[in-house]
Enzyme design. Structure first.
Site, PDB file in Angstrom:
ATOM      1  N   ASN A  51       0.948  -1.116  -0.022  1.00 31.81           N
ATOM      2  CA  ASN A  51       0.120  -0.035   0.093  1.00 31.81           C
ATOM      3  C   ASN A  51       1.041   1.169   0.087  1.00 31.81           C
ATOM      4  O   ASN A  51       1.728   1.660   0.916  1.00 31.81           O
ATOM      5  CB  ASN A  51      -0.828   0.034   1.411  1.00 31.81           C
ATOM      6  CG  ASN A  51      -1.795   1.403   1.314  1.00 31.81           C
ATOM      7  OD1 ASN A  51      -1.776   2.068   0.494  1.00 31.81           O
ATOM      8  ND2 ASN A  51      -2.211   1.521   2.466  1.00 31.81           N
ATOM      9  N   LYS A  75       0.246   4.134  -0.470  1.00 32.68           N
ATOM     10  CA  LYS A  75      -0.581   5.569   0.214  1.00 32.68           C
ATOM     11  C   LYS A  75      -0.338   6.611  -1.095  1.00 32.68           C
ATOM     12  O   LYS A  75      -0.203   6.393  -2.053  1.00 32.68           O
ATOM     13  CB  LYS A  75       0.068   5.897   1.389  1.00 32.68           C
ATOM     14  CG  LYS A  75      -0.167   4.458   2.378  1.00 32.68           C
ATOM     15  CD  LYS A  75       0.029   5.023   3.943  1.00 32.68           C
ATOM     16  CE  LYS A  75       0.237   3.625   4.748  1.00 32.68           C
ATOM     17  NZ  LYS A  75       0.149   3.799   6.113  1.00 32.68           N
ATOM     18  N   HIS A  84      -9.466   1.356   5.214  1.00 32.76           N
ATOM     19  CA  HIS A  84      -8.299   1.559   5.627  1.00 32.76           C
ATOM     20  C   HIS A  84      -8.297   2.463   6.829  1.00 32.76           C
ATOM     21  O   HIS A  84      -9.130   3.474   6.688  1.00 32.76           O
ATOM     22  CB  HIS A  84      -7.170   2.009   4.572  1.00 32.76           C
ATOM     23  CG  HIS A  84      -5.691   2.066   5.229  1.00 32.76           C
ATOM     24  ND1 HIS A  84      -5.193   3.156   5.935  1.00 32.76           N
ATOM     25  CD2 HIS A  84      -4.875   1.210   4.995  1.00 32.76           C
ATOM     26  CE1 HIS A  84      -3.935   2.765   6.366  1.00 32.76           C
ATOM     27  NE2 HIS A  84      -3.652   1.457   5.822  1.00 32.76           N
ATOM     28  N   GLU A 133      -6.670   4.968   7.726  1.00 31.54           N
ATOM     29  CA  GLU A 133      -6.519   6.370   7.307  1.00 31.54           C
ATOM     30  C   GLU A 133      -7.938   6.713   6.557  1.00 31.54           C
ATOM     31  O   GLU A 133      -8.348   8.062   6.781  1.00 31.54           O
ATOM     32  CB  GLU A 133      -5.412   6.481   6.247  1.00 31.54           C
ATOM     33  CG  GLU A 133      -3.980   6.488   7.230  1.00 31.54           C
ATOM     34  CD  GLU A 133      -2.760   5.984   6.428  1.00 31.54           C
ATOM     35  OE1 GLU A 133      -2.904   5.987   5.217  1.00 31.54           O
ATOM     36  OE2 GLU A 133      -1.931   5.303   7.150  1.00 31.54           O
ATOM     37  N   GLU A 147      -5.542  -4.608  10.614  1.00 29.88           N
ATOM     38  CA  GLU A 147      -4.603  -3.693  10.966  1.00 29.88           C
ATOM     39  C   GLU A 147      -4.773  -2.904  12.202  1.00 29.88           C
ATOM     40  O   GLU A 147      -5.562  -1.839  12.306  1.00 29.88           O
ATOM     41  CB  GLU A 147      -4.500  -2.732   9.992  1.00 29.88           C
ATOM     42  CG  GLU A 147      -4.203  -3.086   8.478  1.00 29.88           C
ATOM     43  CD  GLU A 147      -3.515  -2.125   7.451  1.00 29.88           C
ATOM     44  OE1 GLU A 147      -2.591  -2.525   7.108  1.00 29.88           O
ATOM     45  OE2 GLU A 147      -4.184  -1.183   7.242  1.00 29.88           O
ATOM     46  N   GLY A 159       2.471   2.544  10.465  1.00 28.69           N
ATOM     47  CA  GLY A 159       3.383   3.677  10.375  1.00 28.69           C
ATOM     48  C   GLY A 159       3.954   4.116  11.270  1.00 28.69           C
ATOM     49  O   GLY A 159       4.867   5.057  11.641  1.00 28.69           O
ATOM     50  N   SER A 208       3.370  -2.056  10.342  1.00 31.13           N
ATOM     51  CA  SER A 208       4.842  -2.153  10.683  1.00 31.13           C
ATOM     52  C   SER A 208       5.343  -3.357  10.169  1.00 31.13           C
ATOM     53  O   SER A 208       6.289  -3.769  10.868  1.00 31.13           O
ATOM     54  CB  SER A 208       5.163  -1.464  11.916  1.00 31.13           C
ATOM     55  OG  SER A 208       4.930  -0.203  12.198  1.00 31.13           O
TER      56      SER A 208
HETATM   57  C1  PEP Z   1      -0.617   0.279   5.801  1.00 36.73           C
HETATM   58  O1  PEP Z   1      -0.514   1.411   5.205  1.00 36.73           O
HETATM   59  O2  PEP Z   1      -1.532  -0.401   5.649  1.00 36.73           O
HETATM   60  C2  PEP Z   1       0.397  -0.045   6.957  1.00 36.73           C
HETATM   61  C3  PEP Z   1       0.208  -1.019   7.525  1.00 36.73           C
HETATM   62  O3  PEP Z   1       1.628   0.729   6.924  1.00 36.73           O
HETATM   63  P1  PEP Z   1       2.847   0.371   7.618  1.00 36.73           P
HETATM   64  O4  PEP Z   1       3.335  -0.865   7.125  1.00 36.73           O
HETATM   65  O5  PEP Z   1       3.659   1.289   7.221  1.00 36.73           O
HETATM   66  O6  PEP Z   1       2.740   0.305   9.103  1.00 36.73           O
END
Ligand code: PEP
Length: 254
Positions: free
Chosen positions: A10, A12, A97, A99, A169, A175, A215
């Protein structure tokens, strides 16, 4: 049941068409070898999808969008329809997601409408769920996951579910560099599978792939993917460099 891993990048709001092309040129040679053991998906921003689509044609890497409109067409400034995504060679769409939920106020009902719109267009949702730190610490993990799963997947058929991938998640791990421990992730995944079972039956629950996101990096992908109910990863930061994304997948399938 053996479920094939699915690992998705992803990106973003990163990588325009030129950077997308650079990434794909660097990543594709290793992807050919890894794709036998793991479905690989890349989700660039909308404007980079046409270039990615041309470069990924005839490759084992599938293309995903990061969002889609729940509307068919018309006066919806700034939105992109499922038909447009289909036309440009998109296969998956990331929906729900955190975000989109927290920054753009998307709720379970809207996400459910988007999931249904994607399914109607033959697109495969990557449906994200997860709790905030506050929700976890106040003992609301199961309540939140139950609400998100029942709301986001309401009205779907068992056949629909064969094309849906879930992504657990935890918001506090996205992040932040903080990863859920494999035990924490496994516990949540097992619970999510139970929820899918309550809604669609045991057979669907056993066949549904549930990614972990938060992460994930080359150093922890193997440990996480080794857990019984973790069937892949949704990866933000560590998917931005071809080498890091390749290593993350290689360690996960090793
Ligand atoms: C994500 O964007 O869904 C995500 C898990 O980001 P990161 O791997 O940077 O934590």
């Amino acid at each position: 049941m053996a479920r094939k891993l699915i690992i998705a990048a992803n990106w973003k709001m990163n990588k325009g068409p030129a950077e997308t092309a650079d990434f794909i040129a660097a990543f594709l040679p290793s992807a050919q070898a890894l794709a036998g053991e793991c479905d690989i998906v890349i989700a660039p921003p909308f404007v980079s999808i046409p270039s990615a689509s041309a470069l990924l044609a005839d490759s084992p890497v599938a293309l995903s969008a990061q969002n889609a409109s729940e509307q068919e067409k018309g006066a919806f400034t700034g939105e992109v329809s499922t038909a447009m995504l289909k036309e440009t060679g998109v296969h998956h769409v990331i929906l729900g997601h955190s975000e989109r939920r927290s920054i753009y106020g998307e709720g379970d009902q809207l996400i459910n409408a988007k999931v249904k719109k994607c399914l109607a267009a033959g697109l495969h949702p990557i449906f994200c769920i997860g709790e905030t730190l506050e929700e976890r610490e106040s003992g609301k993990l199961q309540e939140v996951l139950r609400r998100q799963v029942s709301g986001g997947l309401a009205g779907l058929s068992n056949a629909d579910m064969s094309t849906v991938v879930l992504a657990y998640e935890p918001v506090w791990a996205i992040g932040t560099g903080v990863t859920a421990t494999p035990e924490q992730a496994q516990e949540a995944h097992a619970f999510v599978r139970t929820l899918v079972g309550e809604q669609f039956g045991k057979e669907v629950a056993e066949a549904t792939r549930i990614q972990y996101g938060g992460s994930v990096k080359p150093s922890n992908s193997a440990d996480l993917m080794a857990r019984e109910d973790i069937d892949g990863a949704l990866v933000g930061g560590a998917s931005l460099e071809a080498e890091s994304f390749r290593d993350l997948i290689a360690n996960a399938v090793a």
